[in-house]
Design a protein around this motif. Sequence first.
Motif, mmCIF file in Angstrom:
data_model
loop_
_atom_site.group_PDB
_atom_site.id
_atom_site.type_symbol
_atom_site.label_atom_id
_atom_site.label_comp_id
_atom_site.label_asym_id
_atom_site.label_seq_id
_atom_site.Cartn_x
_atom_site.Cartn_y
_atom_site.Cartn_z
ATOM 1 N N GLY A 59 0.778 -1.238 0.000
ATOM 2 C CA GLY A 59 0.000 0.000 0.000
ATOM 3 C C GLY A 59 0.806 1.282 0.000
ATOM 4 O O GLY A 59 0.250 2.357 -0.174
ATOM 5 N N ASP A 60 2.119 1.181 0.196
ATOM 6 C CA ASP A 60 2.949 2.386 0.221
ATOM 7 C C ASP A 60 3.701 2.522 -1.103
ATOM 8 O O ASP A 60 4.567 1.713 -1.425
ATOM 9 C CB ASP A 60 3.934 2.296 1.400
ATOM 10 C CG ASP A 60 4.709 3.586 1.609
ATOM 11 O OD1 ASP A 60 4.161 4.673 1.320
ATOM 12 O OD2 ASP A 60 5.861 3.514 2.083
ATOM 13 N N ALA A 61 3.355 3.545 -1.874
ATOM 14 C CA ALA A 61 4.010 3.760 -3.165
ATOM 15 C C ALA A 61 5.394 4.354 -2.936
ATOM 16 O O ALA A 61 5.530 5.407 -2.319
ATOM 17 C CB ALA A 61 3.162 4.688 -4.029
ATOM 18 N N CYS A 62 6.420 3.657 -3.428
ATOM 19 C CA CYS A 62 7.799 4.094 -3.237
ATOM 20 C C CYS A 62 8.337 4.620 -4.552
ATOM 21 O O CYS A 62 8.527 3.857 -5.504
ATOM 22 C CB CYS A 62 8.665 2.914 -2.790
ATOM 23 S SG CYS A 62 8.111 2.173 -1.250
ATOM 24 N N ASP A 63 8.608 5.904 -4.614
ATOM 25 C CA ASP A 63 9.134 6.506 -5.837
ATOM 26 C C ASP A 63 10.547 6.027 -6.107
ATOM 27 O O ASP A 63 11.314 5.773 -5.180
ATOM 28 C CB ASP A 63 9.125 8.034 -5.706
ATOM 29 C CG ASP A 63 7.703 8.579 -5.771
ATOM 30 O OD1 ASP A 63 6.900 8.022 -6.539
ATOM 31 O OD2 ASP A 63 7.405 9.532 -5.037
ATOM 32 N N MET A 64 10.860 5.900 -7.388
ATOM 33 C CA MET A 64 12.149 5.327 -7.783
ATOM 34 C C MET A 64 12.906 6.259 -8.707
ATOM 35 O O MET A 64 12.390 6.644 -9.763
ATOM 36 C CB MET A 64 11.895 4.002 -8.510
ATOM 37 C CG MET A 64 11.195 2.966 -7.653
ATOM 38 S SD MET A 64 10.531 1.578 -8.634
ATOM 39 C CE MET A 64 11.908 0.423 -8.578
ATOM 40 N N THR A 65 14.132 6.574 -8.309
ATOM 41 C CA THR A 65 15.025 7.325 -9.179
ATOM 42 C C THR A 65 16.374 6.626 -9.176
ATOM 43 O O THR A 65 16.644 5.810 -8.287
ATOM 44 C CB THR A 65 15.182 8.784 -8.707
ATOM 45 O OG1 THR A 65 15.596 8.765 -7.343
ATOM 46 C CG2 THR A 65 13.868 9.538 -8.792
ATOM 47 N N PRO A 66 17.216 6.908 -10.164
ATOM 48 C CA PRO A 66 18.465 6.147 -10.278
ATOM 49 C C PRO A 66 19.292 6.143 -8.987
ATOM 50 O O PRO A 66 19.450 7.176 -8.332
ATOM 51 C CB PRO A 66 19.197 6.869 -11.414
ATOM 52 C CG PRO A 66 18.094 7.332 -12.300
ATOM 53 C CD PRO A 66 17.025 7.784 -11.335
ATOM 54 N N GLY A 67 19.778 4.966 -8.638
ATOM 55 C CA GLY A 67 20.581 4.798 -7.433
ATOM 56 C C GLY A 67 19.774 4.446 -6.207
ATOM 57 O O GLY A 67 20.341 4.079 -5.180
ATOM 58 N N ASP A 68 18.450 4.585 -6.317
ATOM 59 C CA ASP A 68 17.605 4.208 -5.176
ATOM 60 C C ASP A 68 17.551 2.694 -5.041
ATOM 61 O O ASP A 68 17.569 1.965 -6.035
ATOM 62 C CB ASP A 68 16.161 4.704 -5.370
ATOM 63 C CG ASP A 68 16.043 6.210 -5.263
ATOM 64 O OD1 ASP A 68 17.047 6.882 -4.947
ATOM 65 O OD2 ASP A 68 14.930 6.726 -5.512
ATOM 66 N N LEU A 69 17.451 2.246 -3.804
ATOM 67 C CA LEU A 69 17.234 0.825 -3.521
ATOM 68 C C LEU A 69 15.851 0.679 -2.904
ATOM 69 O O LEU A 69 15.555 1.308 -1.888
ATOM 70 C CB LEU A 69 18.278 0.327 -2.515
ATOM 71 C CG LEU A 69 18.082 -1.120 -2.039
ATOM 72 C CD1 LEU A 69 18.431 -2.093 -3.157
ATOM 73 C CD2 LEU A 69 18.945 -1.396 -0.817
ATOM 74 N N VAL A 70 15.006 -0.130 -3.539
ATOM 75 C CA VAL A 70 13.649 -0.344 -3.033
ATOM 76 C C VAL A 70 13.494 -1.810 -2.655
ATOM 77 O O VAL A 70 13.877 -2.702 -3.411
ATOM 78 C CB VAL A 70 12.599 0.048 -4.094
ATOM 79 C CG1 VAL A 70 11.195 -0.356 -3.651
ATOM 80 C CG2 VAL A 70 12.657 1.549 -4.362
ATOM 81 N N LEU A 71 12.965 -2.043 -1.455
ATOM 82 C CA LEU A 71 12.773 -3.415 -0.970
ATOM 83 C C LEU A 71 11.344 -3.876 -1.203
ATOM 84 O O LEU A 71 10.399 -3.115 -0.995
ATOM 85 C CB LEU A 71 13.007 -3.495 0.545
ATOM 86 C CG LEU A 71 14.292 -2.926 1.119
ATOM 87 C CD1 LEU A 71 14.303 -3.161 2.634
ATOM 88 C CD2 LEU A 71 15.499 -3.566 0.466
ATOM 89 N N THR A 72 11.205 -5.138 -1.606
ATOM 90 C CA THR A 72 9.889 -5.782 -1.526
ATOM 91 C C THR A 72 10.098 -7.068 -0.723
ATOM 92 O O THR A 72 10.331 -8.136 -1.286
ATOM 93 C CB THR A 72 9.293 -6.069 -2.925
ATOM 94 O OG1 THR A 72 10.179 -6.885 -3.667
ATOM 95 C CG2 THR A 72 9.067 -4.790 -3.681
#
Lengths: 357, 357, 357, 357
Positions: free
Chosen positions: A130-143
């Motif tokens: 439910g939490d939208a995580c914005d992504m830009t280069p170099g970002d690390l996003v966990l699922t």
Amino acid sequence: MESLATDSQHELDRFYADVAALDLQPLWTQTRNLMPNEPRPSARPWLWRWQAVRPLCARGSELVPIERGGERRVLALSNPGLSGLPFATPTLWGAFQYLGPGESAPAHRHTPGAIRFVIEGEGAWTTVDGDACDMTPGDLVLTPSWCWHDHKNGSDRAMIWFDGLDMPTVIALDAVFFEPHPEASQPIATRNASERRYGGRATLPASTTSSGASSPLLNYRWRDTDAALAALAGESGEPAVTLRYVNPLTGESALPTLGCEMTRLRAGARTRSTRRAGSAVYVVFRGRGTTVIDGVRFDWGPGDSFVVPSWTAVDHQADEPADLFSIDDRPLLEKLGLFREARLDAPQTIRERFRPR
Amino acid sequence: MESLATDSQHELDRFYADVAALDLQPLWTQTRNLMPNEPRPSARPWLWRWQAVRPLCARGSELVPIERGGERRVLALSNPGLSGLPFATPTLWGAFQYLGPGESAPAHRHTPGAIRFVIEGEGAWTTVDGDACDMTPGDLVLTPSWCWHDHKNGSDRAMIWFDGLDMPTVIALDAVFFEPHPEASQPIATRNASERRYGGRATLPASTTSSGASSPLLNYRWRDTDAALAALAGESGEPAVTLRYVNPLTGESALPTLGCEMTRLRAGARTRSTRRAGSAVYVVFRGRGTTVIDGVRFDWGPGDSFVVPSWTAVDHQADEPADLFSIDDRPLLEKLGLFREARLDAPQTIRERFRPR
Amino acid sequence: MESLATDSQHELDRFYADVAALDLQPLWTQTRNLMPNEPRPSARPWLWRWQAVRPLCARGSELVPIERGGERRVLALSNPGLSGLPFATPTLWGAFQYLGPGESAPAHRHTPGAIRFVIEGEGAWTTVDGDACDMTPGDLVLTPSWCWHDHKNGSDRAMIWFDGLDMPTVIALDAVFFEPHPEASQPIATRNASERRYGGRATLPASTTSSGASSPLLNYRWRDTDAALAALAGESGEPAVTLRYVNPLTGESALPTLGCEMTRLRAGARTRSTRRAGSAVYVVFRGRGTTVIDGVRFDWGPGDSFVVPSWTAVDHQADEPADLFSIDDRPLLEKLGLFREARLDAPQTIRERFRPR
Amino acid sequence: MESLATDSQHELDRFYADVAALDLQPLWTQTRNLMPNEPRPSARPWLWRWQAVRPLCARGSELVPIERGGERRVLALSNPGLSGLPFATPTLWGAFQYLGPGESAPAHRHTPGAIRFVIEGEGAWTTVDGDACDMTPGDLVLTPSWCWHDHKNGSDRAMIWFDGLDMPTVIALDAVFFEPHPEASQPIATRNASERRYGGRATLPASTTSSGASSPLLNYRWRDTDAALAALAGESGEPAVTLRYVNPLTGESALPTLGCEMTRLRAGARTRSTRRAGSAVYVVFRGRGTTVIDGVRFDWGPGDSFVVPSWTAVDHQADEPADLFSIDDRPLLEKLGLFREARLDAPQTIRERFRPR
């Protein structure tokens, strides 16, 4: 005597046949194959060139829609040593995911945990529970394991990121569970809330009830990683400094099964050669340089990815300031008491130069 | 009958006298005093006005030099309920330390752990085991148990900060050790190195060997705390949000014996009343407002400090945006399984208004 | 000059008066009293003779019924150094509880945790959250924090046991909660069930959901302790071996706030002198011997109890095989990072011999 | 249209060929194979009859000496679903080791951890880091990761035990290290010392410095396990009770990578069917009965061994009182946050009866 020996051999052959017929196997004929003095990984050191991978990602986007069942438009690193398995190493899945302008990838959840490291594009987001995580280069996003997630590219340009998963391990443990979400996209309840709640510098909401094995912080921003690397490099005289992404509730690795690191290399100096139990996959975020793995020289530039199998000797040298993102299985090995590392006394001799097919 | 009763009473008196003579005491005469249904703290809710305390700090600086033996120019909150002890609560030391322009306070170490929360001035630093930590208003600096530390004001203005220590607890445990440093000031090996090494947002140096009970990050900067509060407040609809300062290696409280928090209050709304086992000391960093403790109303402004004894009902209300720094003994109670809290159903009725002497 | 000095002194006096009037205290006049180089415990090394204590317990049983409010017929060790407090040390309550034939002590619960070490009698039990725990000499029975408990002597002889509690600590933390049970005795649901469930040797029910801070095993039987001591002594060449009672779910101390140990001394040899931060109370279960505490010699026999204050030098010597039960605050100090110990290089010189009043 | 489709297909074929040529693989063609809704283990439920296995063990002892290189006379369970690998399940090695009268197996160490569960014979011992551990039927002996160990049969009868190892997992992680001891047998420093030191019931040597991931107790005696099972069964009304062997320092599983359990079944009653993520290998120590795995009925008696793959439905029913020893990978799955279990609402329908080859 000969007939005795022959008799004996016949008897032995019959014995081995009877053993096999009963679904048993002798250990003594294979002890040292099963347990060599040191790891003999079947995964091979390997490198994939961005200039070859990226066009394939783009071609795929023209040919293959993103649909339920396939779920994602992803090209996976398939280590040539692993008999055709779509795995980068025996424990790590590494892949590139391509999301065209306006495209989305449907919501699902699974027990394998994943990370996304953004290579190119912006204006996309991954929604995690439910939490939208914005992504830009170099970002690390966990699922993390068993969290609902879907991806959406809200921009008019392609997005490409590196997917890292512990999937081979979870498959090996026969512990994969998967569930498609009833909707194509889950509802967005918040946007970047995990950052606002858990993104402080050594501060946490007092109401936090520490629990989870996985980090409640879902997005590690490049600007923060960059600043932390700069600070650390300023503090250190070494050719390389390395940051580990951690769960702010515990200080342990962001996912319990998968380590994520970012290494910043100064130009010029060569790092000391090291062997580590366990494997890693690197993605070059920035810069050009060379990595030597067991005597083989791998030259790399932005977007290239390469594999470091277990217990191979590794050193890096940058031609220009460089940042290498990597995933590894070290958290797993440490939890099981199996991690070790050794520093080599002398620099490796370079025997040959890797040329990808 | 009377003589029998009298005899019996005499016998009982003789018994109690014999018990006392042998350094024993009956439990049954004092069971419920020792163990009431709920805590009956002897510490009193109390408030110290900055406009009274600050001039005394300044007067002290004219009258009293900082010397070995005395070690620090510090005025301690002495809770009127604690029989003349120099303690804010039975477990917490709270005090104001004043360092004039160019002054320094000598190096020593002790088992009680301390925090410094900067109220006024800049250009001073605390050196902790060789790392000089710069101090500006709102910064929190740690001097963990048994770390060498000394303070230096390199500016031409006075520095004042709040000192919080677990000293009453360590004294109660008969576990105080103290050692003066051989030099007046320890050598400075690094400056703000702990921040560069451990001050990332959910990243840690990969070489960190997680160990200590105390945080390796020694300085929590106001700009970071402020940003984290703003993000958290943006996320929350509550009248107050609270951050806890943590050890980045573990996510646990920055010191093992002492909790540190910062509470941001929106103007206008009153927080829900809560009781907590364990005590706290608050210092107003910014803003004006009111705290009600067991029905007594305490009005506060910048620099004021006040005490919340165990299990008293507490709520806050700000007249203007306000930030309250606080220390507490909660980490201790949690480790011992003794922490509890209760939310009151209804707002407290205000019975009276506190007027400091 | 004199007048100047006098003026200055007057000014200082006024300053200190103003400080005191505002409920503040200077640190510098008392720094080294508050923080001496090493602990200077106010508790005194002390010994209580069983031949004096036991008759008082019996006299008490004739004079004082066990009733609600008083709750227990208990005589507490009141350390002469602690200003009349009914505490053995600043952190430990030690006492003897007497339950006559057929008597019972009413059910209640409280946040202070307790242990019972049986000195004399059998046929009594303590019911803890519905599980009746039978008590025979040498058994250790736990009544962890906030567990319902009552005692019943089902035999026709007196029962006497030693009560150890963390009560002084919980009082110091203002964290005492107490609740009388609605019934005089709680219903007995099981008898010795905790032993059957958790009393295995390094085995646990597979269904155990590890949780609690306190041990789910409530009764540590003397026959087991005796066997474990014999095995350990057989293994060791030292004059003493010491066992620690642990929570089988965690290997940590049986109660989170209170350590329990049993020390077996060979006859003849003197143990090496040791200082430890934190205090202890010993009860002689078996044998005769001598303990030297900071140069004072304490001779002891069965049932005697004595106190070891923090950081005093201690050694033991048995005249005949001896077993010493003890409680301590070490778990507390270890959790807070405050525990230390030092071994003395040379045996202590005995300066005097303790003679109880 | 057809030509268009054909063109498109050609293009797609070329694309897939190019992808493969670059050592990449599309995810979308295999997503649901890699991540099915629930585990689809390739390991098959299987049973090995003791009356077939034991004679083979004996024949082996006549034909095959125990030598360096082969190291052990061991017949391993080779699950027919695992493509000829000598593994019982993807994570577990299960095998029978045979040591003739007077024989010994040479000293070595390796990173895979092992357990030995004694089936037959006595008068043998396993020496683990210098401590000789005597072995009798029903005993569990640990040889934790990287501990030197060798086996010796000092009796005049054969010894047979079950070997359980985490070897498949350590191989999958490329983390196997192996070292032969310089001597055939390591020197024996102590005999059964680990039991004397760590074999107390919820007591530990006070001098223990808690450390290791693995249990310092190396031998879990059958008499203790039997007594603990009897006590637990007396406490429970269930058809089965299960004990888990634990590290007495931590309460966690005896080895960090391998769980060991003993299940006692009452005669007659059928246990409730359960699915668990992760696999197990059972060895029947005593009694006769039936286990149903995913609808297939396995009848068993003493010495039989059988495999329970991940997420299969399992229930047991004993014809006579029975004890089942088992190993599992649950500690691994729990550490990684991947363990789950589900109880079935209804008993399984038995579809067929297993007949071993």
